[in-house]
Design a protein around this motif. Structure first.
Motif, PDB file in Angstrom:
ATOM      1  N   VAL A 100       0.837  -1.201   0.000  1.00  0.00           N
ATOM      2  CA  VAL A 100       0.000   0.000   0.000  1.00  0.00           C
ATOM      3  C   VAL A 100       0.871   1.250   0.000  1.00  0.00           C
ATOM      4  CG1 VAL A 100      -1.639   1.339   1.382  1.00  0.00           C
ATOM      5  CG2 VAL A 100      -2.026  -1.082   1.009  1.00  0.00           C
ATOM      6  N   ASP A 117      -4.313   1.900   4.268  1.00  0.00           N
ATOM      7  CA  ASP A 117      -4.075   0.480   4.506  1.00  0.00           C
ATOM      8  C   ASP A 117      -5.346  -0.159   5.069  1.00  0.00           C
ATOM      9  OD1 ASP A 117      -3.120  -2.015   5.143  1.00  0.00           O
ATOM     10  OD2 ASP A 117      -1.454  -1.295   6.367  1.00  0.00           O
ATOM     11  N   PRO A 118      -5.849  -1.248   4.461  1.00  0.00           N
ATOM     12  CA  PRO A 118      -7.084  -1.871   4.955  1.00  0.00           C
ATOM     13  C   PRO A 118      -6.950  -2.449   6.361  1.00  0.00           C
ATOM     14  CG  PRO A 118      -6.119  -3.201   3.214  1.00  0.00           C
ATOM     15  CD  PRO A 118      -5.338  -1.929   3.273  1.00  0.00           C
ATOM     16  N   ILE A 126     -11.139  -0.283   1.899  1.00  0.00           N
ATOM     17  CA  ILE A 126      -9.972   0.533   1.571  1.00  0.00           C
ATOM     18  C   ILE A 126     -10.498   1.946   1.409  1.00  0.00           C
ATOM     19  CG2 ILE A 126      -8.230   1.067  -0.153  1.00  0.00           C
ATOM     20  CD1 ILE A 126      -8.095  -1.851  -0.792  1.00  0.00           C
TER      21      ILE A 126
END
Length: 136
Positions: A100, A117-118, A126
């Protein structure tokens, strides 16, 4: 802020009508769709990002001999082994964070966007933020 991509099982949210989140419920795994609306993101770059993230999460969830041994060793040591070592899943999440960051530097920041960042959003979505000023 604009939510473009929603992982399976999460609720779809959007702010702008031209850019919508997509929810696809096939299973409880961390995976998502590459559908996006018209906007600032090149479709191929976005699809590449999502497919790579899906690959990293598939790798993290994959069961192998080493993950079974890791779990058995953790059980035998009363889970104290996790003080000294990282799990396979944590290693994969570190890869996701690095990916990311690289994508932000190469693709998103130059276009005035920021990919979140998930893992910081509980693996639900996201978040892509629209920056006031593009990076120079």
């Amino acid at each position: 802020m604009v939510y473009l991509y929603v992982f399976e099982g999460a609720e779809s949210e959007y702010v702008d009508d031209s850019v919508r989140g997509v929810t696809v419920s096939k299973a409880n795994s961390v995976r998502g769709s590459t559908v996006i609306g018209q906007g600032k993101i090149d479709r191929q770059a976005f699809e590449y990002t999502i497919k790579q993230l899906n690959n990293y999460f598939a790798e993290a969830e994959r069961a192998s001999c080493s993950t079974y041994c890791e779990s058995c060793l953790a059980c035998l040591t009363g889970y104290l082994i996790y003080i000294c070592t990282e799990t396979h899943y944590e290693k994969c999440l570190r890869k996701v964070a690095k990916f990311v960051s690289e994508q932000n530097d190469r693709v998103y920041r130059p276009r005035g966007l920021l990919l979140t960042d998930p893992t910081t959003r509980g693996l639900r979505l996201i978040e892509i933020s629209i920056l006031d000023r593009p990076a120079s």
